[in-house]
Each structure stands twice: as structure tokens, then as C-alpha cells.
Design an enzyme around this catalytic site. Structure first.
Site, PDB file in Angstrom:
ATOM      1  N   GLU A  27     -26.313  -2.063  13.316  1.00  0.00           N
ATOM      2  CA  GLU A  27     -25.102  -1.360  12.892  1.00  0.00           C
ATOM      3  C   GLU A  27     -25.142  -1.235  11.380  1.00  0.00           C
ATOM      4  O   GLU A  27     -26.175  -1.502  10.787  1.00  0.00           O
ATOM      5  CB  GLU A  27     -23.857  -2.043  13.435  1.00  0.00           C
ATOM      6  CG  GLU A  27     -23.747  -3.522  13.108  1.00  0.00           C
ATOM      7  CD  GLU A  27     -23.352  -3.788  11.691  1.00  0.00           C
ATOM      8  OE1 GLU A  27     -22.281  -3.353  11.261  1.00  0.00           O
ATOM      9  OE2 GLU A  27     -24.129  -4.441  10.975  1.00  0.00           O
ATOM     10  N   MET A  28     -24.044  -0.829  10.736  1.00  0.00           N
ATOM     11  CA  MET A  28     -24.139  -0.477   9.325  1.00  0.00           C
ATOM     12  C   MET A  28     -23.187  -1.224   8.384  1.00  0.00           C
ATOM     13  O   MET A  28     -23.229  -0.979   7.185  1.00  0.00           O
ATOM     14  CB  MET A  28     -23.897   1.029   9.174  1.00  0.00           C
ATOM     15  CG  MET A  28     -24.957   1.865   9.855  1.00  0.00           C
ATOM     16  SD  MET A  28     -24.588   3.628   9.861  1.00  0.00           S
ATOM     17  CE  MET A  28     -24.498   3.984   8.128  1.00  0.00           C
ATOM     18  N   GLU A  29     -22.315  -2.106   8.879  1.00  0.00           N
ATOM     19  CA  GLU A  29     -21.297  -2.646   7.983  1.00  0.00           C
ATOM     20  C   GLU A  29     -21.253  -4.156   7.814  1.00  0.00           C
ATOM     21  O   GLU A  29     -20.754  -4.641   6.793  1.00  0.00           O
ATOM     22  CB  GLU A  29     -19.892  -2.206   8.453  1.00  0.00           C
ATOM     23  CG  GLU A  29     -19.648  -0.728   8.400  1.00  0.00           C
ATOM     24  CD  GLU A  29     -20.137   0.038   9.633  1.00  0.00           C
ATOM     25  OE1 GLU A  29     -20.296   1.262   9.531  1.00  0.00           O
ATOM     26  OE2 GLU A  29     -20.374  -0.581  10.680  1.00  0.00           O
TER      27      GLU A  29
ATOM     28  N   ASP B 173     -24.769   3.086  22.198  1.00  0.00           N
ATOM     29  CA  ASP B 173     -26.007   3.858  22.269  1.00  0.00           C
ATOM     30  C   ASP B 173     -27.175   2.922  22.003  1.00  0.00           C
ATOM     31  O   ASP B 173     -27.023   1.926  21.308  1.00  0.00           O
ATOM     32  CB  ASP B 173     -26.058   4.963  21.203  1.00  0.00           C
ATOM     33  CG  ASP B 173     -25.084   6.086  21.478  1.00  0.00           C
ATOM     34  OD1 ASP B 173     -24.914   6.443  22.651  1.00  0.00           O
ATOM     35  OD2 ASP B 173     -24.498   6.597  20.517  1.00  0.00           O
TER      36      ASP B 173
END
Length: 112
Positions: free
Chosen positions: A58-60, A83
Site C-alpha cells: 500500500e502507499m501510506e 486487488d
């Protein structure tokens, strides 16, 4: 770089999930600059130490954990996988919305 969540908060979330009879997984999440599903980031994935055995990406969360740790605060994360670049299964939008409700309610119930 590795940044960790609060053990106390994470354990509280786990206990809440158990009380709600929710399926959950606990483990390492890789935080990337871009969502790997839409890009080729295999060069980065290959650099991850094997012992970490990441469950998802993920990105955060790295920024969240690092900031909290820097200021002596606590932070934890709850993520829902929708996904995967490693399978051909895709969660329909309607199912995403409903699965997010369960995650949001877990987070809110964990605050008690």
C-alpha cells in the site's frame, strides 16, 4: 527502512476482531510510492529482506508509523485487500464498498 506500528494498538485491534469473529491477518505490509498493481515495481520487491514475508502493499503506512514514532505517539493500521497483481481476481466495486464497511466498523469499535 522499516517502521513499526504500536504493539498495544495492534493487539487491541486484534482482540476486537476476535470478539467480532472477523477473519484477519497480521504481518508486514510493503509501503511503496506507487501502487504496484498498476506499475512494474519488481526491482523494489526484490530488495525486501526474505524474512519479512510481506502480505500486501500500500502507499501510506510507513509515513503514518514513522511520524507517530518520531513524536512519541502511537499508530496502527487496518487494511483491506481489494486487488492483487499476483492473481486474476478482482473485487467488484459493490463488494469493495461493503468490505470497507467491515474494516471501518472494526476501527471504530477498536477505539472503545
Amino acid at each position: 527502512h522499516i517502521s513499526y506500528p504500536s504493539k498495544e494498538l495492534t493487539n487491541h485491534i486484534i482482540e476486537t476482531a476476535k470478539k467480532k469473529n472477523l477473519e484477519y491477518h497480521v504481518g508486514c505490509i510493503v509501503c511503496t510510492e506507487q501502487f504496484g498493481f498498476y506499475s512494474d515495481n519488481e526491482h523494489m520487491i526484490k530488495r525486501i529482506p526474505k524474512y519479512l514475508k510481506p502480505l500486501a502493499e500500500e502507499m501510506e503506512t510507513f509515513a503514518l508509523f514513522h511520524t507517530a514514532n518520531s513524536f512519541g505517539k502511537e499508530a496502527a493500521a487496518i487494511v483491506t485487500v481489494v486487488d492483487s497483481k499476483y492473481s486474476h481476481d478482482f473485487m467488484p466495486i459493490e463488494d469493495r464498498e461493503q468490505s470497507m464497511d467491515e474494516m471501518i466498523l472494526l476501527a471504530l469499535d477498536s477505539l472503545e
